[in-house]
Scaffold this motif. Structure first.
Motif, PDB file in Angstrom:
ATOM      1  N   GLU A  66       0.852  -1.189   0.000  1.00  0.00           N
ATOM      2  CA  GLU A  66       0.000   0.000   0.000  1.00  0.00           C
ATOM      3  C   GLU A  66       0.891   1.243   0.000  1.00  0.00           C
ATOM      4  OE1 GLU A  66      -3.236   2.275   2.862  1.00  0.00           O
ATOM      5  OE2 GLU A  66      -2.004   0.654   3.669  1.00  0.00           O
ATOM      6  N   CYS A  67       0.647   2.135  -0.945  1.00  0.00           N
ATOM      7  CA  CYS A  67       1.433   3.364  -1.071  1.00  0.00           C
ATOM      8  C   CYS A  67       0.518   4.577  -0.920  1.00  0.00           C
ATOM      9  CB  CYS A  67       2.102   3.430  -2.440  1.00  0.00           C
ATOM     10  SG  CYS A  67       3.236   2.079  -2.761  1.00  0.00           S
ATOM     11  N   CYS A  68       1.049   5.610  -0.290  1.00  0.00           N
ATOM     12  CA  CYS A  68       0.302   6.863  -0.135  1.00  0.00           C
ATOM     13  C   CYS A  68       0.293   7.625  -1.450  1.00  0.00           C
ATOM     14  CB  CYS A  68       0.950   7.736   0.934  1.00  0.00           C
ATOM     15  SG  CYS A  68       0.930   7.010   2.574  1.00  0.00           S
ATOM     16  N   ASP A  69      -0.757   8.404  -1.659  1.00  0.00           N
ATOM     17  CA  ASP A  69      -0.843   9.269  -2.827  1.00  0.00           C
ATOM     18  C   ASP A  69      -1.215  10.667  -2.367  1.00  0.00           C
ATOM     19  OD1 ASP A  69      -0.836  10.165  -5.436  1.00  0.00           O
ATOM     20  OD2 ASP A  69      -2.301   8.717  -6.155  1.00  0.00           O
ATOM     21  N   CYS A  74      -6.482  11.837  -2.199  1.00  0.00           N
ATOM     22  CA  CYS A  74      -5.324  11.194  -1.558  1.00  0.00           C
ATOM     23  C   CYS A  74      -5.580   9.739  -1.161  1.00  0.00           C
ATOM     24  CB  CYS A  74      -4.854  12.014  -0.344  1.00  0.00           C
ATOM     25  SG  CYS A  74      -4.331  13.683  -0.773  1.00  0.00           S
ATOM     26  N   HIS A  75      -6.350   9.021  -1.976  1.00  0.00           N
ATOM     27  CA  HIS A  75      -6.540   7.592  -1.721  1.00  0.00           C
ATOM     28  C   HIS A  75      -5.236   6.854  -2.010  1.00  0.00           C
ATOM     29  CE1 HIS A  75     -10.840   7.850  -1.148  1.00  0.00           C
ATOM     30  NE2 HIS A  75     -10.918   8.624  -2.225  1.00  0.00           N
ATOM     31  N   PRO A  76      -4.913   5.849  -1.213  1.00  0.00           N
ATOM     32  CA  PRO A  76      -3.703   5.072  -1.493  1.00  0.00           C
ATOM     33  C   PRO A  76      -3.879   4.225  -2.756  1.00  0.00           C
ATOM     34  CG  PRO A  76      -4.957   4.048   0.268  1.00  0.00           C
ATOM     35  CD  PRO A  76      -5.650   5.343  -0.060  1.00  0.00           C
ATOM     36  N   PHE A  77      -2.783   3.640  -3.210  1.00  0.00           N
ATOM     37  CA  PHE A  77      -2.817   2.688  -4.315  1.00  0.00           C
ATOM     38  C   PHE A  77      -1.963   1.491  -3.928  1.00  0.00           C
ATOM     39  CE2 PHE A  77       0.619   5.645  -5.146  1.00  0.00           C
ATOM     40  CZ  PHE A  77       1.672   4.853  -5.587  1.00  0.00           C
ATOM     41  N   LEU A  78      -2.109   0.407  -4.653  1.00  0.00           N
ATOM     42  CA  LEU A  78      -1.378  -0.819  -4.334  1.00  0.00           C
ATOM     43  C   LEU A  78      -0.399  -1.142  -5.450  1.00  0.00           C
ATOM     44  CD1 LEU A  78      -1.605  -3.015  -1.993  1.00  0.00           C
ATOM     45  CD2 LEU A  78      -2.588  -4.470  -3.764  1.00  0.00           C
ATOM     46  N   ARG A 100      -6.799 -12.072  -6.535  1.00  0.00           N
ATOM     47  CA  ARG A 100      -8.073 -11.672  -5.917  1.00  0.00           C
ATOM     48  C   ARG A 100      -7.870 -11.313  -4.447  1.00  0.00           C
ATOM     49  NH1 ARG A 100     -10.239 -10.267 -10.303  1.00  0.00           N
ATOM     50  NH2 ARG A 100     -11.381 -11.782 -11.513  1.00  0.00           N
ATOM     51  N   ARG A 101      -6.976 -12.038  -3.762  1.00  0.00           N
ATOM     52  CA  ARG A 101      -6.712 -11.720  -2.348  1.00  0.00           C
ATOM     53  C   ARG A 101      -6.009 -10.374  -2.230  1.00  0.00           C
ATOM     54  NH1 ARG A 101      -7.113  -9.853   1.629  1.00  0.00           N
ATOM     55  NH2 ARG A 101      -6.582 -10.608   3.697  1.00  0.00           N
ATOM     56  N   LEU A 102      -5.098 -10.066  -3.139  1.00  0.00           N
ATOM     57  CA  LEU A 102      -4.464  -8.748  -3.119  1.00  0.00           C
ATOM     58  C   LEU A 102      -5.477  -7.650  -3.434  1.00  0.00           C
ATOM     59  CD1 LEU A 102      -0.944  -9.220  -4.741  1.00  0.00           C
ATOM     60  CD2 LEU A 102      -1.580  -9.204  -2.323  1.00  0.00           C
ATOM     61  N   GLU A 103      -6.399  -7.921  -4.350  1.00  0.00           N
ATOM     62  CA  GLU A 103      -7.453  -6.954  -4.647  1.00  0.00           C
ATOM     63  C   GLU A 103      -8.323  -6.706  -3.417  1.00  0.00           C
ATOM     64  OE1 GLU A 103      -9.519  -8.471  -8.076  1.00  0.00           O
ATOM     65  OE2 GLU A 103      -7.756  -8.236  -9.360  1.00  0.00           O
ATOM     66  N   GLN A 104      -8.615  -7.764  -2.693  1.00  0.00           N
ATOM     67  CA  GLN A 104      -9.396  -7.631  -1.456  1.00  0.00           C
ATOM     68  C   GLN A 104      -8.643  -6.764  -0.445  1.00  0.00           C
ATOM     69  OE1 GLN A 104     -10.164 -11.371   0.491  1.00  0.00           O
ATOM     70  NE2 GLN A 104     -11.318 -10.446   2.141  1.00  0.00           N
ATOM     71  N   PHE A 105      -7.340  -7.003  -0.285  1.00  0.00           N
ATOM     72  CA  PHE A 105      -6.519  -6.189   0.607  1.00  0.00           C
ATOM     73  C   PHE A 105      -6.567  -4.724   0.173  1.00  0.00           C
ATOM     74  CE2 PHE A 105      -2.324  -4.245   1.494  1.00  0.00           C
ATOM     75  CZ  PHE A 105      -2.318  -4.310   2.876  1.00  0.00           C
ATOM     76  N   ALA A 106      -6.442  -4.468  -1.129  1.00  0.00           N
ATOM     77  CA  ALA A 106      -6.478  -3.100  -1.652  1.00  0.00           C
ATOM     78  C   ALA A 106      -7.822  -2.437  -1.363  1.00  0.00           C
ATOM     79  CB  ALA A 106      -6.194  -3.107  -3.158  1.00  0.00           C
ATOM     80  N   GLU A 107      -8.897  -3.180  -1.541  1.00  0.00           N
ATOM     81  CA  GLU A 107     -10.227  -2.631  -1.256  1.00  0.00           C
ATOM     82  C   GLU A 107     -10.386  -2.326   0.232  1.00  0.00           C
ATOM     83  OE1 GLU A 107     -12.995  -5.432  -2.928  1.00  0.00           O
ATOM     84  OE2 GLU A 107     -12.390  -4.944  -4.980  1.00  0.00           O
ATOM     85  N   GLY A 110      -8.830   0.923   1.015  1.00  0.00           N
ATOM     86  CA  GLY A 110      -9.352   2.091   0.313  1.00  0.00           C
ATOM     87  C   GLY A 110      -8.519   2.517  -0.883  1.00  0.00           C
ATOM     88  N   CYS A 111      -7.756   1.589  -1.465  1.00  0.00           N
ATOM     89  CA  CYS A 111      -6.918   1.922  -2.614  1.00  0.00           C
ATOM     90  C   CYS A 111      -7.769   2.259  -3.837  1.00  0.00           C
ATOM     91  CB  CYS A 111      -5.985   0.756  -2.955  1.00  0.00           C
ATOM     92  SG  CYS A 111      -4.739   0.431  -1.685  1.00  0.00           S
ATOM     93  N   SER A 112      -7.296   3.206  -4.616  1.00  0.00           N
ATOM     94  CA  SER A 112      -8.030   3.610  -5.815  1.00  0.00           C
ATOM     95  C   SER A 112      -7.615   2.815  -7.052  1.00  0.00           C
ATOM     96  CB  SER A 112      -7.853   5.108  -6.068  1.00  0.00           C
ATOM     97  OG  SER A 112      -6.486   5.446  -6.165  1.00  0.00           O
ATOM     98  N   TYR A 113      -6.416   2.229  -7.044  1.00  0.00           N
ATOM     99  CA  TYR A 113      -5.993   1.410  -8.173  1.00  0.00           C
ATOM    100  C   TYR A 113      -4.834   0.504  -7.766  1.00  0.00           C
ATOM    101  CZ  TYR A 113      -2.443   5.104  -8.776  1.00  0.00           C
ATOM    102  OH  TYR A 113      -1.435   5.999  -8.585  1.00  0.00           O
ATOM    103  N   ILE A 114      -4.540  -0.446  -8.654  1.00  0.00           N
ATOM    104  CA  ILE A 114      -3.442  -1.395  -8.476  1.00  0.00           C
ATOM    105  C   ILE A 114      -2.532  -1.268  -9.681  1.00  0.00           C
ATOM    106  CG2 ILE A 114      -2.833  -3.849  -8.362  1.00  0.00           C
ATOM    107  CD1 ILE A 114      -5.564  -4.329  -7.024  1.00  0.00           C
ATOM    108  N   ILE A 115      -1.223  -1.206  -9.429  1.00  0.00           N
ATOM    109  CA  ILE A 115      -0.262  -1.132 -10.521  1.00  0.00           C
ATOM    110  C   ILE A 115       0.844  -2.170 -10.322  1.00  0.00           C
ATOM    111  CG2 ILE A 115      -0.670   1.311 -11.004  1.00  0.00           C
ATOM    112  CD1 ILE A 115       1.973   1.938  -9.564  1.00  0.00           C
TER     113      ILE A 115
END
Length: 149
Positions: A66-69, A74-78, A100-107, A110-115
């Motif tokens: 998880e990274c700050c933006d 200012c939603h984080p991203f993964l 899918r488990r990483l997507e669940q963690f991101a959700e 409160g992450c806005s996207y995954i890169i």
């Protein structure tokens, strides 16, 4: 296929993870350094190291950070790294379960996207990611600062 469970990886998984990373990167793992990093990663709430397990054996892994933006609300991203499934288990849905488990963690965070980036020659991996809904519309860039090993 036996029952595969996705759980957070632990220090006791070091040997299995080392083997997976050696398969992915084709370089030997430095177990002492890896042990230190694994301890750090598993203690940091901004990391999620998913392990796909067949019984006690870790047969796949993927890491989300998880990274700050500072943009907009200012939603984080993964950022996703080190996605690998043992060759004996590929094509059985293990990679999909890990992502899918990483997507669940991101959700949950409160992450806005995954890169992530994937090497240009890994076309099967790219097909896999596209099938999960990831686009490659943007160009990923990577600069090596040192060689592995």
């Amino acid at each position: 296929m036996s029952t595969i469970v996705i759980r957070e990886a632990e220090l006791q998984d070091l040997q299995d993870l080392a083997k997976l990373f050696e398969e992915l990167m084709e370089v030997p793992s430095n177990l002492e350094a890896m042990s230190r990093q694994l301890k750090r990663v598993t203690e940091d709430e901004h990391y999620f190291l998913a392990g796909a397990c067949d019984g006690d054996k870790v047969i796949g892994t993927a890491m989300g950070i998880e990274c700050c933006d500072l943009v907009g609300d200012c939603h984080p991203f993964l950022v996703v790294e080190n996605v690998v499934v043992s060759p004996d288990y590929r094509g059985q849905g293990v990679g999909k379960m890990l992502m899918r488990r990483l997507e669940q963690f991101a959700e949950e965070r409160g992450c806005s996207y995954i890169i992530f980036v994937s090497s240009g020659y890994r076309e099967k991996a790219h097909q896999f990611y596209r099938a999960l809904g990831y686009s490659s519309d943007n160009q990923g860039f990577k600069k090596k600062l040192r060689e592995l090993g």
